[in-house]
Design an enzyme around this catalytic site. Structure first.
Site, PDB file in Angstrom:
ATOM      1  CB  SER A 142      50.596  42.895   7.215  1.00 35.06           C
ATOM      2  OG  SER A 142      51.437  42.307   8.701  1.00 35.06           O
ATOM      3  CE1 TYR A 155      46.594  45.813   6.107  1.00 29.32           C
ATOM      4  CE2 TYR A 155      47.181  44.231   8.923  1.00 29.32           C
ATOM      5  CZ  TYR A 155      46.634  45.626   6.813  1.00 29.32           C
ATOM      6  OH  TYR A 155      48.747  45.902   7.164  1.00 29.32           O
TER       7      TYR A 155
HETATM    8  P1  NAD Z   1      50.219  54.435   5.459  1.00 29.52           P
HETATM    9  O1  NAD Z   1      48.632  54.363   5.955  1.00 29.52           O
HETATM   10  O2  NAD Z   1      50.816  55.895   6.151  1.00 29.52           O
HETATM   11  O3  NAD Z   1      50.019  54.270   3.904  1.00 29.52           O
HETATM   12  C1  NAD Z   1      49.500  53.857   3.284  1.00 29.52           C
HETATM   13  C2  NAD Z   1      49.565  54.762   1.706  1.00 29.52           C
HETATM   14  O4  NAD Z   1      48.381  53.904   0.744  1.00 29.52           O
HETATM   15  C3  NAD Z   1      49.397  55.633   1.274  1.00 29.52           C
HETATM   16  O5  NAD Z   1      50.141  56.450   0.811  1.00 29.52           O
HETATM   17  C4  NAD Z   1      47.291  56.062   0.493  1.00 29.52           C
HETATM   18  O6  NAD Z   1      47.738  57.475   0.558  1.00 29.52           O
HETATM   19  C5  NAD Z   1      47.625  55.002  -0.167  1.00 29.52           C
HETATM   20  N1  NAD Z   1      46.794  54.484  -0.568  1.00 29.52           N
HETATM   21  C6  NAD Z   1      45.528  54.174   0.188  1.00 29.52           C
HETATM   22  N2  NAD Z   1      44.429  53.740  -0.205  1.00 29.52           N
HETATM   23  C7  NAD Z   1      44.544  54.414  -0.779  1.00 29.52           C
HETATM   24  C8  NAD Z   1      43.944  53.841  -2.885  1.00 29.52           C
HETATM   25  N3  NAD Z   1      42.755  53.761  -2.878  1.00 29.52           N
HETATM   26  N4  NAD Z   1      44.842  54.475  -3.929  1.00 29.52           N
HETATM   27  C9  NAD Z   1      46.250  55.177  -4.136  1.00 29.52           C
HETATM   28  N5  NAD Z   1      46.364  54.882  -2.270  1.00 29.52           N
HETATM   29  C10 NAD Z   1      46.435  54.754  -1.370  1.00 29.52           C
HETATM   30  O7  NAD Z   1      50.018  53.237   5.676  1.00 29.52           O
HETATM   31  P2  NAD Z   1      51.847  52.491   5.590  1.00 29.52           P
HETATM   32  O8  NAD Z   1      51.634  51.927   7.531  1.00 29.52           O
HETATM   33  O9  NAD Z   1      52.781  53.314   5.301  1.00 29.52           O
HETATM   34  O10 NAD Z   1      51.281  50.964   5.198  1.00 29.52           O
HETATM   35  C11 NAD Z   1      52.326  51.333   3.536  1.00 29.52           C
HETATM   36  C12 NAD Z   1      51.922  49.524   3.976  1.00 29.52           C
HETATM   37  O11 NAD Z   1      52.282  48.707   5.002  1.00 29.52           O
HETATM   38  C13 NAD Z   1      50.605  48.986   3.332  1.00 29.52           C
HETATM   39  O12 NAD Z   1      50.393  47.710   2.752  1.00 29.52           O
HETATM   40  C14 NAD Z   1      49.684  47.894   5.185  1.00 29.52           C
HETATM   41  O13 NAD Z   1      49.047  47.147   5.352  1.00 29.52           O
HETATM   42  C15 NAD Z   1      51.783  47.997   5.411  1.00 29.52           C
HETATM   43  N6  NAD Z   1      51.688  47.368   6.115  1.00 29.52           N
HETATM   44  C16 NAD Z   1      52.594  48.180   7.322  1.00 29.52           C
HETATM   45  C17 NAD Z   1      52.181  48.272   8.575  1.00 29.52           C
HETATM   46  C18 NAD Z   1      52.125  48.762   9.607  1.00 29.52           C
HETATM   47  O14 NAD Z   1      52.603  48.345  10.969  1.00 29.52           O
HETATM   48  N7  NAD Z   1      52.130  50.326   9.640  1.00 29.52           N
HETATM   49  C19 NAD Z   1      52.340  46.562   9.318  1.00 29.52           C
HETATM   50  C20 NAD Z   1      52.585  45.877   8.379  1.00 29.52           C
HETATM   51  C21 NAD Z   1      51.817  46.099   6.906  1.00 29.52           C
END
Ligand code: NAD
Length: 248
Positions: A142, A155
């Site tokens: 991130s 985080y």
């Molecule tokens: P999201 O919440 O839409 O998706 C997260 C995914 O992780 C979901 O499919 C969820 O089911 C899964 N997950 C969470 N806890 C879990 C568990 N205990 N067991 C199994 N699966 C689990 O969010 P996103 O934005 O798509 O995030 C995806 C990745 O991108 C993450 O690692 C997040 O930290 C990273 N990220 C997101 C952003 C943002 O702004 N959205 C920015 C930087 C990094």
């Protein structure tokens, strides 16, 4: 165009958001995709159906990655499907939490590290026997691993740990021909970053970006597919910033 035909891929957290878009991009490039979900089985079914209806190959696999045995359970299921070789591991599943330093509880801290750091670490460990020459691992880091943005202290620490894993795993696994990288998104409009639904949230995100729109999961997925492909064969140990020029 990225060509992943004949490759097998696991994408964790692929039921929605960046994981879903990555699964669709890998499948569109020709990979067979294992669509992992935690609790959203119905959404995973939809992703599998979308891939199949576009002519691709996909299966769902479920495991709660917050549980200590979650990565082991997932690796067992994956190995039963792929046999002796997994080409692409996208460790995307993650959780976030906004809290001040003072308000962060031990439970929150442990939960964040369990899902964001412990799970990908042991998933790699448990899948190592089927990761072979030219296999590749892509973690999800991130922007906040390198720059302060909001009250995301615990985080951010998990994503700093992810960047560290990238370098150490890349050094250790390079001699086996396995590449290890990460994508580091900035703000992406997903369930996780639901503050992008408000005008104040959108303005805060736009204020730190060079490019003035809010990113969608589809802005991240092609970079995941590129890193998974042989076009990226000389990239390892790197975290690629995919953030529209955030916090430059
Ligand atoms: P999201 O919440 O839409 O998706 C997260 C995914 O992780 C979901 O499919 C969820 O089911 C899964 N997950 C969470 N806890 C879990 C568990 N205990 N067991 C199994 N699966 C689990 O969010 P996103 O934005 O798509 O995030 C995806 C990745 O991108 C993450 O690692 C997040 O930290 C990273 N990220 C997101 C952003 C943002 O702004 N959205 C920015 C930087 C990094």
């Amino acid at each position: 165009m990225t060509n992943l035909s004949g490759k097998t891929a696991l994408v964790t957290g692929a039921s929605r958001g960046i994981g879903r878009a990555s699964a669709l991009a890998l499948a569109a490039a020709g990979a067979q995709v294992l669509v992992h979900y935690g609790s959203s089985e119905k959404e995973a079914d939809t992703v599998v159906a979308d891939i199949r209806s576009a002519g691709g190959k996909a299966e769902k696999v479920g495991a709660d990655l917050q549980k200590p045995e979650g990565p082991h359970d997932l690796a067992r299921q994956v190995r039963a499907i792929v046999g002796d070789r997994l080409d692409i591991l996208v460790a995307n599943a993650g959780i976030s939490m906004a809290a001040s330093i003072e308000d962060t509880t031990l439970e929150d801290f442990d939960r964040l590290f369990a899902v964001n750091v412990r799970a990908p670490y042991f998933l790699v460990q448990q899948l190592l026997p089927v990761l072979c020459k030219d296999s590749t691992i892509i973690f999800t880091s991130s922007l906040v691993a390198r720059a302060s943005a909001g009250a995301l202290f615990a985080y951010a620490a998990t994503k700093g740990a992810v960047d560290t894993m990238v370098k150490h795993f890349a050094a250790a696994l390079g001699p086996r021909g396995i590449r290890v990288n990460a994508v580091a998104p900035g703000v992406v409009e997903t369930d996780m970053s639901n503050f992008t639904k408000t005008e104040a949230g959108r303005n805060a995100a736009l204020g730190m970006q060079a490019l003035k729109r809010i990113a969608q999961p589809e802005d991240i997925a092609p970079v995941v597919a590129f890193l998974a492909s042989s076009d990226a064969r000389w990239i390892t140990g790197d975290t690629v910033h995919v953030d529209g020029g955030s916090k430059l």
